[in-house]
Design a protein around this motif. Structure first.
Motif, short mmCIF file in Angstrom:
data_model
loop_
_atom_site.label_atom_id
_atom_site.label_comp_id
_atom_site.label_asym_id
_atom_site.label_seq_id
_atom_site.Cartn_x
_atom_site.Cartn_y
_atom_site.Cartn_z
N UNK A 199 -19.42 -4.23 10.32
CA UNK A 199 -17.84 -3.69 10.53
C UNK A 199 -17.00 -5.03 10.43
N UNK A 203 -8.93 10.23 -6.09
CA UNK A 203 -7.54 9.42 -6.15
C UNK A 203 -7.39 8.73 -4.61
N UNK A 204 -7.64 9.70 -3.62
CA UNK A 204 -7.24 9.24 -2.34
C UNK A 204 -8.05 8.23 -1.78
N UNK A 218 -16.45 -6.21 7.08
CA UNK A 218 -15.68 -5.39 6.59
C UNK A 218 -14.14 -5.46 6.96
N UNK A 252 -0.80 24.75 1.53
CA UNK A 252 -1.64 25.36 0.66
C UNK A 252 -2.20 26.82 0.38
N UNK A 298 0.75 -1.11 0.02
CA UNK A 298 -0.09 0.07 -0.05
C UNK A 298 0.84 1.12 0.18
N UNK A 325 -13.00 -4.51 9.99
CA UNK A 325 -12.47 -3.56 10.91
C UNK A 325 -12.34 -4.35 12.36
N UNK A 365 -7.25 4.86 -3.38
CA UNK A 365 -6.32 4.09 -2.84
C UNK A 365 -6.82 3.51 -1.51
N UNK A 366 -7.63 4.19 -0.56
CA UNK A 366 -8.19 3.66 0.43
C UNK A 366 -8.76 2.35 0.24
N UNK A 367 -9.65 2.39 -0.89
CA UNK A 367 -10.47 1.23 -1.35
C UNK A 367 -9.53 0.28 -1.76
N UNK A 368 -8.25 0.51 -2.02
CA UNK A 368 -7.23 -0.58 -2.56
C UNK A 368 -7.22 -0.97 -3.87
N UNK A 414 -13.41 2.38 10.23
CA UNK A 414 -14.23 2.02 8.81
C UNK A 414 -13.51 1.02 8.05
N UNK A 415 -12.38 0.70 7.91
CA UNK A 415 -11.68 -0.02 6.79
C UNK A 415 -10.47 -0.90 7.68
N UNK A 416 -10.38 -1.94 6.75
CA UNK A 416 -9.48 -2.91 7.30
C UNK A 416 -7.95 -2.77 6.63
N UNK A 417 -7.40 -1.29 6.68
CA UNK A 417 -6.12 -0.95 6.26
C UNK A 417 -5.06 -1.46 7.23
N UNK A 462 -16.26 8.62 4.32
CA UNK A 462 -14.82 8.11 4.74
C UNK A 462 -13.21 8.78 4.07
N UNK A 463 -12.29 9.11 4.93
CA UNK A 463 -11.25 9.71 4.31
C UNK A 463 -11.19 10.85 3.39
N UNK A 522 -8.32 18.93 0.02
CA UNK A 522 -7.81 18.68 -1.05
C UNK A 522 -8.98 18.84 -2.21
N UNK A 581 -19.50 4.23 5.33
CA UNK A 581 -19.05 5.57 5.77
C UNK A 581 -18.85 6.28 4.39
N UNK A 609 -10.40 6.67 9.88
CA UNK A 609 -10.20 5.56 8.67
C UNK A 609 -10.00 4.12 9.20
N UNK A 610 -9.34 4.07 10.42
CA UNK A 610 -9.18 2.84 10.95
C UNK A 610 -10.48 2.03 11.61
N UNK A 646 -0.66 4.49 -0.78
CA UNK A 646 -1.82 4.97 -0.05
C UNK A 646 -0.90 5.88 0.92
N UNK A 702 -10.83 14.44 2.37
CA UNK A 702 -9.85 15.48 3.03
C UNK A 702 -10.50 16.84 2.40
N UNK A 737 -0.19 14.48 0.77
CA UNK A 737 -1.12 15.45 1.09
C UNK A 737 -1.34 16.07 2.33
#
Lengths: 248, 260
Positions: free
Chosen positions: B81, B121-122, B84, A20, A3, B86, B125-128, A89-92, B108-109, B114, B105, A86-87, A6, B111, A13
């Motif tokens: 969850x 794009x971000x 998913x 910015x 990743x 989590x 990436x989070x979605x893999x 909600x997802x399994x990163x 999610x993520x 941005x 959600x 993020x943690x 990512x 920004x 960012x």
């Protein structure tokens, strides 16, 4: 590891959003550091009775590396807390957030090392400088700081006092670590110096850039702390990995 | 049907330690160690634990459209969850085969500083997704969101409706074998609602397994072919959706009986 895009994107960012709309953008990092080195250099060189050409290379290398190390440590505490949404909600993989923090700080560092390069050329030290050995030292230090960030990241998520404690310790550490002065000038109570891991971190990164020898002791200590530290970090992480999401 | 997609839960339990303001402080933790727990009440030395899911077992395979029903706080979102990835199970096991996408959600993520394009794009990436996959989808996402030139501006300049459009367009651009949804998503103005509905339906169509948590019985009956009832973290088995009315009536009758 797969990743990497990512966490590098998130780190880029982080930097981009901070600057910015400003004209200089991330080069504010460079300007701020240059001003600091200029100001402290002018004053402390008199205090320490050194010429600017002698003192500024020492100071510039010290401050730039110190800034990287201390920020990685203080921001390491926040690496999971800051990415909490993020943690949850997802399994990163959790390591992504440590790498995000490390990458962000290495980008900062890249903007500051320019100053060191300029200073080395100006002082004529570049001809004896050994950047490759310094890079080896930096890698060794980062291996140490990443286990520390993993441990403090987990512990900070659970106990919210820890970031405050770590901040306080880092603030004290800058005065006990030879950032501004040379360790050779310390004659008594040298155990404080030898027991200070930051001293060894600065030794292995700064000395080669200035073309000075590094004591093998510094490498040895950092290798031992890396091994022991990662063992502790893995033990802690394997026990708490599934719990961290509940801490946040 | 030889699609290997599937979900298997065996005796899965999830327990949440609840770390309140009380539990987080290191001072209090150390104080408790120092006083040896004599001052504290027995059993209070650890964070209180909520049993969110208890011994849940079921198996889903390709073609299953499962509705999670049950009152608030019964564990529906927790179960989503878990699926998913989590929450790791405290007891039991979970096995999912196939690419999971969760629409839990939408924001999610995202920004705020941005731009719309950067966020696409971000989020990808989070979605893999890989860079090439995201680039291939960007034009389609941009067109569907209908935001046009606004995608070049930072998100903080968007209205909440515009933000919802972008979030929806990005979140639903996934290709998933297993789709997880927490309530039906309805966003935007009348026009957008219609196209959003079509997009969601086609996403469900393309997925092999869908799990939808919802309180809307008629919606669930239209979309799902199976259901599972949760209450206080206890789950019934997976039942065909046709049995739902009967089950709900029996439950209501049971409540009346036990109250009498």
């Amino acid at each position: 590891m797969g990743r990497w895009r990512l966490w590098t994107s998130l780190a880029l960012h982080d930097i981009a959003s901070r600057y910015r709309g400003s004209v200089l953008g991330p080069f504010w990092i460079t300007v701020t550091m240059a001003a600091m080195i200029g100001g402290v250099g002018l004053m402390y060189s008199q205090l320490l009775n050194l010429s600017l050409r002698e003192y500024v290379p020492w100071l510039a290398t010290g401050l730039v590396f110190w800034t990287l190390f201390s920020q990685v440590i203080t921001e390491g505490c926040d690496s999971f807390i800051a990415s909490g949404t993020i943690i949850k909600q997802t399994a990163i993989p959790m390591f992504s957030f440590i790498f995000r923090m490390l990458t962000r700080n290495l980008i900062n560092f890249a903007h500051q090392i320019i100053i060191v390069a300029v200073v080395l050329v100006w002082s004529g030290l570049w001809s004896q400088s050994n950047p490759l050995l310094s890079l080896v030292g930096l890698v060794l230090v980062m291996v140490n700081l990443s286990w520390l960030a993993l441990v403090t990241g987990v512990v900070s998520a659970r106990f919210r006092d820890v970031p405050q404690i770590v901040n306080a310790l880092v603030q004290i550490a800058i005065f006990l670590t030879p950032v501004f002065w040379r360790p050779e000038t310390i004659k008594a109570h040298r155990f404080v110096l030898h027991g200070n891991p930051f001293h060894h971190m600065l030794e292995v990164t700064r000395r080669p850039l200035l073309g000075e020898p590094v004591q093998p002791e510094s490498y040895l200590i950092l290798i031992v702390t890396a091994l022991v530290g990662w063992a502790v970090a893995f033990a802690l992480f394997s026990r708490t990995r599934r719990r961290v999401v509940h801490y946040l | 049907m030889t699609s290997p997609v599937g979900i298997t839960l065996e005796n899965l339990s999830i327990r949440f330690p609840v770390y309140g303001a009380d539990q987080r402080s290191l001072k209090k933790h150390l104080a408790r160690i120092a006083i040896g727990g004599t001052l504290g009440e027995a059993g209070k030395s650890h964070a209180p634990v909520v049993s969110a899911l208890n011994n849940v077992s079921f198996r889903l395979e390709a073609g299953d459209r499962l509705a999670l029903v049950g009152p608030n706080g019964s564990g529906k979102t927790t179960l989503l969850r878990v699926l998913a990835g989590v929450y790791a199970p405290d007891d039991g096991s979970l096995e999912t085969v196939g690419k999971v996408a969760s629409l839990l959600d939408l924001t999610l993520g995202l920004q705020p500083t941005a731009t719309g394009f950067e966020n696409i794009y971000l989020r990808g990436l989070i979605a893999g997704l890989t860079k090439a996959q995201i680039q291939a989808k960007t034009a389609e996402i941009a067109a569907f969101s209908g935001l046009g030139a606004f995608l070049g501006l930072p998100l903080k300049t968007y209205s909440s409706g515009m933000l919802a459009r972008l979030a929806f367009a990005v979140a639903t651009s996934v290709d998933a074998d297993i789709l997880l949804m927490d309530e039906w998503i309805a966003v935007g103005d009348a026009d957008f609602r219609t196209s959003a509905r079509d997009r969601l339906l086609s996403l469900i169509e393309k997925s092999h397994i869908m799990v939808l948590a919802s309180h809307d019985t008629s919606l669930v009956k239209g979309l799902c072919n199976k259901f599972l009832h949760l209450e206080h973290g206890q789950a019934t088995g997976v039942m065909p959706i046709e049995a739902m009315d009967e089950f709900m009536a029996a439950r209501a009758a049971g409540r009346v009986a036990s109250a009498a």
